[in-house]
Design an enzyme around this catalytic site. Structure first.
Site, mmCIF file in Angstrom:
data_model
loop_
_atom_site.group_PDB
_atom_site.id
_atom_site.type_symbol
_atom_site.label_atom_id
_atom_site.label_comp_id
_atom_site.label_asym_id
_atom_site.label_seq_id
_atom_site.Cartn_x
_atom_site.Cartn_y
_atom_site.Cartn_z
ATOM 1 N N TYR A 33 22.852 0.606 -8.797
ATOM 2 C CA TYR A 33 24.276 0.774 -9.086
ATOM 3 C C TYR A 33 24.908 1.833 -8.187
ATOM 4 O O TYR A 33 24.211 2.600 -7.517
ATOM 5 C CB TYR A 33 24.498 1.102 -10.567
ATOM 6 N N ARG A 52 24.605 4.042 0.688
ATOM 7 C CA ARG A 52 23.528 4.295 -0.279
ATOM 8 C C ARG A 52 23.169 3.028 -1.047
ATOM 9 O O ARG A 52 22.003 2.788 -1.352
ATOM 10 C CB ARG A 52 23.929 5.427 -1.239
ATOM 11 N N LYS A 150 19.029 4.653 -6.428
ATOM 12 C CA LYS A 150 19.993 4.737 -7.536
ATOM 13 C C LYS A 150 19.824 3.503 -8.434
ATOM 14 O O LYS A 150 20.586 2.537 -8.339
ATOM 15 C CB LYS A 150 21.416 4.869 -6.991
HETATM 16 N N1 PMP Z 1 21.849 13.044 -9.097
HETATM 17 C C1 PMP Z 1 21.781 12.086 -10.042
HETATM 18 C C2 PMP Z 1 20.514 11.914 -10.796
HETATM 19 C C3 PMP Z 1 22.906 11.280 -10.316
HETATM 20 O O1 PMP Z 1 22.841 10.327 -11.261
HETATM 21 C C4 PMP Z 1 24.109 11.519 -9.597
HETATM 22 C C5 PMP Z 1 25.347 10.723 -9.900
HETATM 23 N N2 PMP Z 1 25.263 9.431 -9.447
HETATM 24 C C6 PMP Z 1 24.126 12.511 -8.620
HETATM 25 C C7 PMP Z 1 22.971 13.258 -8.392
HETATM 26 C C8 PMP Z 1 25.352 12.787 -7.795
HETATM 27 O O2 PMP Z 1 25.557 11.758 -6.859
HETATM 28 P P1 PMP Z 1 27.011 11.422 -6.307
HETATM 29 O O3 PMP Z 1 27.556 12.680 -5.728
HETATM 30 O O4 PMP Z 1 26.755 10.391 -5.271
HETATM 31 O O5 PMP Z 1 27.810 10.915 -7.458
#
Ligand code: PMP
Length: 286
Positions: A33, A52, A150
């Site tokens: 996701y 990503r 992710k």
């Molecule tokens: N770490 C984890 C485990 C997350 O779930 C997220 C949010 N998606 C992030 C870091 C921060 O990522 P981003 O800045 O891409 O939202």
């Protein structure tokens, strides 16, 4: 107003969006996701999220069913159909309906399931928590070893968040071998001796899109950055702590377990980074 969502090419009311009970995302957490923020009707850091997404799909060997232009068009159409000015767009791609549950992947030509939906969050950039900061507990990081992908396997981060709530706190920082990995859904930072410290990229953490942008802006603003592990004790003794994520942007952390951080109030480095991040990402939003 009923929300309009995207399912496999169709824009339909959320009540009509149906996915098979055999979908691999549902029975096996076999799905990837992305979540992209929207400010002033525009997508923040969209190319980063696309990059990503493709990396995560590749690591899972899930075929990428659409090209970047199609994802962008679908995101924009959902924003328009749902009248979103500030909010988020969720995108999920699962390995699809494999028929009877089986650990063996379904045939190559099984279409992945593509779902997108929006949240409306008016005034998202003016989150009042920015004024107070958030308070976190620490918990062991017992997630799997590929946190850089992710995937929707979020049961433990969700349980950790509930433990934080039960303790009267906002979130949890996860700890492995004595070092902070990241928050349940955000990357973790401290500021000590004028230096911003955050864990280096590896399989241990999600490669945050906000993290990449914030570190780039910090560098451009001649702030010192060190990408290395830090302990809970080091964080508790730091001048500041903060988190970054697509929905929180840059958010100060004022307490870690029983220790107040610095003055116990949001610090200047986090405030400055938040300001730069919001300003610059609004400029490059599409
Ligand atoms: N770490 C984890 C485990 C997350 O779930 C997220 C949010 N998606 C992030 C870091 C921060 O990522 P981003 O800045 O891409 O939202």
């Amino acid at each position: 107003m009923t929300r309009t969502v995207y399912l496999n090419g169709d824009y339909i009311p959320e009540t009509e969006a149906k996915v098979s009970i055999f979908d691999r995302g549902f029975v096996m957490g076999d799905a990837i996701y992305e979540v992209t923020a929207v400010l002033d009707g525009k997508l923040i850091d969209f190319p980063g999220h696309m990059a990503r997404l493709k990396r995560s799909l590749g690591e899972f060997s899930i075929r990428n069913p659409l090209d970047d232009d199609a994802y962008l068009a679908a995101h924009r159409k959902l924003l328009e159909l749902n009248g979103i000015t500030d909010g988020m767009v969720y995108l999920q791609i699962s390995r699809g309906n494999g028929g009877d549950r089986d650990f063996v992947f379904p045939p190559e030509d099984t279409p992945p399931t593509v779902v997108m939906f929006t949240w409306n969050k008016p005034g998202m950039a003016d989150n009042p928590l920015t004024q107070t900061g958030i308070r976190v507990i620490t918990l062991p990081d017992i997630r799997w070893k590929r946190r850089d992908i992710k995937s929707v396997m979020l049961a433990y981060p969700s349980m950790a968040k509930m433990q934080a709530k039960a303790a009267g706190r906002d979130d949890a920082w996860l700890v492995e071998d004595g070092f902070v990995t990241e928050g349940t859904s955000n990357n973790a930072y401290i500021v000590a001796n004028g230096t911003i410290v955050t864990r280096a990229l590896s399989h241990d953490i999600l490669h945050g899109i906000t993290r990449a942008a914030v570190l780039r802006f910090a560098d451009e603003a001649q702030m010192k950055v060190e990408e290395r592990n830090f302990t809970v004790a080091e964080a508790q003794a730091a001048d500041e702590a903060f988190i970054t994520s697509s929905s929180m942007f840059v958010m100060p952390v004022v307490q870690i377990d029983d220790a107040e951080i610095g003055t116990g109030k949001p610090g200047p480095v986090a405030a400055r980074l938040r300001e730069i991040y919001l300003e610059e990402s609004r400029k490059s939003a599409i």
